[in-house]
Design a protein around this motif. Structure first.
Motif, PDB file in Angstrom:
ATOM      1  N   ALA A 125       0.863  -1.196   0.000  1.00 47.10           N
ATOM      2  CA  ALA A 125       0.000   0.000   0.000  1.00 47.10           C
ATOM      3  C   ALA A 125       0.890   1.232   0.000  1.00 47.10           C
ATOM      4  O   ALA A 125       1.648   1.455   0.933  1.00 47.10           O
ATOM      5  N   CYS A 130      -0.433   4.452  -0.728  1.00 45.78           N
ATOM      6  CA  CYS A 130      -1.157   5.678  -0.363  1.00 45.78           C
ATOM      7  C   CYS A 130      -2.043   5.475   0.863  1.00 45.78           C
ATOM      8  O   CYS A 130      -2.249   6.400   1.633  1.00 45.78           O
ATOM      9  N   TYR A 131      -2.560   4.278   1.085  1.00 46.97           N
ATOM     10  CA  TYR A 131      -3.401   4.044   2.265  1.00 46.97           C
ATOM     11  C   TYR A 131      -2.544   4.176   3.524  1.00 46.97           C
ATOM     12  O   TYR A 131      -1.382   3.757   3.556  1.00 46.97           O
ATOM     13  N   GLY A 151      -6.865   4.647  -2.200  1.00 50.20           N
ATOM     14  CA  GLY A 151      -7.580   4.828  -3.474  1.00 50.20           C
ATOM     15  C   GLY A 151      -6.831   5.661  -4.486  1.00 50.20           C
ATOM     16  O   GLY A 151      -7.400   6.053  -5.502  1.00 50.20           O
ATOM     17  N   LYS A 152      -5.566   5.984  -4.268  1.00 50.20           N
ATOM     18  CA  LYS A 152      -4.845   6.864  -5.203  1.00 50.20           C
ATOM     19  C   LYS A 152      -3.805   6.104  -6.044  1.00 50.20           C
ATOM     20  O   LYS A 152      -3.561   6.478  -7.177  1.00 50.20           O
ATOM     21  N   CYS A 153      -3.155   5.097  -5.468  1.00 50.18           N
ATOM     22  CA  CYS A 153      -1.957   4.571  -6.140  1.00 50.18           C
ATOM     23  C   CYS A 153      -2.180   3.266  -6.904  1.00 50.18           C
ATOM     24  O   CYS A 153      -1.427   2.941  -7.802  1.00 50.18           O
ATOM     25  N   ARG A 154      -3.175   2.491  -6.555  1.00 58.37           N
ATOM     26  CA  ARG A 154      -3.533   1.205  -7.181  1.00 58.37           C
ATOM     27  C   ARG A 154      -2.494   0.100  -6.968  1.00 58.37           C
ATOM     28  O   ARG A 154      -2.501  -0.900  -7.685  1.00 58.37           O
ATOM     29  N   CYS A 199      -2.425  -1.728  -4.366  1.00 62.60           N
ATOM     30  CA  CYS A 199      -3.040  -2.746  -3.512  1.00 62.60           C
ATOM     31  C   CYS A 199      -4.096  -3.559  -4.256  1.00 62.60           C
ATOM     32  O   CYS A 199      -4.900  -4.237  -3.619  1.00 62.60           O
ATOM     33  N   CYS A 209      -7.675  -1.497  -0.476  1.00 60.43           N
ATOM     34  CA  CYS A 209      -7.777  -0.545   0.635  1.00 60.43           C
ATOM     35  C   CYS A 209      -9.120   0.146   0.667  1.00 60.43           C
ATOM     36  O   CYS A 209      -9.469   0.797   1.636  1.00 60.43           O
TER      37      CYS A 209
HETATM   38  S1  FES Z   1      -3.020   1.611  -1.152  1.00 60.20           S
HETATM   39 FE1  FES Z   1      -3.086   3.026  -2.792  1.00 60.20          FE
HETATM   40  S2  FES Z   1      -4.903   2.476  -3.828  1.00 60.20           S
HETATM   41 FE2  FES Z   1      -4.880   1.146  -2.123  1.00 60.20          FE
END
Ligand code: FES
Ligand code: SF4
Length: 361
Positions: free
Chosen positions: A39, A41-42, A51-54, A56, A78
């Protein structure tokens, strides 16, 4: 009041029960080890993060007991909550591993490979991610993004080219400090972390943005270029601070304190936020009561030097594939190289594929 029934979820063939509302990522974190998706960004301590980096992404091969249809696309673990009877694939899914490789390639399109001169090297989550999931090359042929250098104050240095726009620092400033002075300006490939009208980041708890940044975009000016992280030893220490808990991690070499950070848990997340005073101004060992060597949970570069506080992560691969992994070869069976009673000059040569073919016959 009736008790809320837990949901049963299976991730990579490991089944567990979790309270309703748990995300797939947090359920996987309860299992731990390699089953847990990365993860970038979470951040469980920051509301709204994720929800930003994908990175996960996972495959949901069975939606729930009531509706067993698989989800049509990979989902961000996440941001997706578990359903009762859900089945999820992470490292057991070719699609996930392939997509994650693509995400790493995408993140590295604009991220410079300046690890040799970056202060985050050795504790950079993108470095780990690209090592574990990235490809060996890039298909990108165009010019990388560049930015005007921006001075954001006396404590924190911003290297915008390294930023992956995870928004963690924005949430940190929003949720921890009295007023937020920076944010993401512009959109698309022009988006950048910046302050409005050249303000500086100097709020009381703003130093925490350095700890939450997964890459070397935000670094500590009081530590910059002073030492490599793997040459320093982390120790837990505390002080009587009136502004924060005073529980910190000192990064020392001999008796010298090179850097002060918050303590982090096994997911690389800050346990308790610390104030700027503790982080930037208490660089004398006399300011602190030393508790002892820090426990290093991540497969950190610091562990390479046989660091005393190293904690090994659990190995779950036998549970994931349902059997003990077959050892393809045991070098000791085919070579005498590790037998002290045999002189090295008597050994014919290194073991190669012929040795194994002979052994199979
Ligand atoms: S940790 Fe970034 S989208 Fe899930
Ligand atoms: S500066 Fe760091 S924490 Fe802030 S958005 Fe960029 S990568 Fe994330």
């Amino acid at each position: 009041m009736s008790e809320v029934q837990n949901f049963k979820v299976t991730i990579d063939n490991i089944t567990l029960e979790v309270p309703p509302g748990t995300t797939i990522l947090n359920a996987a974190r309860m299992i731990g080890g390699e089953v847990t998706p990365p993860a970038m960004c979470y951040y469980s301590k920051l509301q709204g993060s994720g929800g930003k980096c994908r990175t996960c992404l996972v495959e949901v091969s069975k939606g729930s007991e009531k509706d067993p249809r698989p989800m049509p696309k990979l989902v961000a673990s996440c941001r997706t909550t578990v359903m009762d009877g859900m089945e999820v694939k992470n490292i057991t899914s070719e699609k996930v591993l392939d997509a994650r490789k693509g995400v790493v390639e995408m993140l590295l399109i604009n991220h410079p490979l300046d690890c040799p001169v970056c202060d985050q090297a050795g504790e950079c989550h993108l470095q780990d991610l690209s090592y574990e999931h990235g490809g060996s090359g890039t298909r990108y042929e165009f010019d990388r993004r560049t930015f005007e250098k921006e001075d954001i104050g006396e404590y924190i240095s911003l290297h915008m080219t390294r930023c992956i726009l995870c928004y963690r620092c924005v949430y940190t400033a929003e949720q921890l400090t009295e007023r937020r002075e920076h944010g993401v300006l512009e959109r698309g490939d022009h988006a950048e972390i910046s302050t409005l009208l050249g303000k500086s980041l100097d709020n009381e708890f703003i130093g925490n943005v350095i700890d939450v940044c997964p890459v070397g975009a935000l670094t500590d000016k009081t530590f910059r270029f002073k030492n490599r992280v793997w040459f320093t030893k982390p120790v837990d220490a505390h002080c009587n601070c009136t502004k924060c808990s005073g529980k910190v991690r000192l990064w020392m070499r001999g008796d010298e304190v090179f850097r002060v950070t918050a303590r982090k848990d096994k997911w690389g997340e800050v346990e308790e936020w610390i104030c700027n005073d503790c982080r930037f101004h208490k660089k004398d060992v006399k300011d602190w009561t030393i508790e002892g060597p820090s426990k290093i949970d991540r497969h950190s570069v610091i562990g390479q030097g046989h660091y005393v506080g190293l904690k090994k992560t659990p190995i779950l691969i036998d549970k994931v594939i349902g059997k003990n992994p077959k050892m393809l070869m045991d070098i000791h069976d085919v070579s005498d190289v590790n037998k002290p009673e045999i002189h090295l000059s008597q050994i014919q040569g290194p073991a190669h594929s012929d040795d194994f073919q002979k052994k199979d016959k």
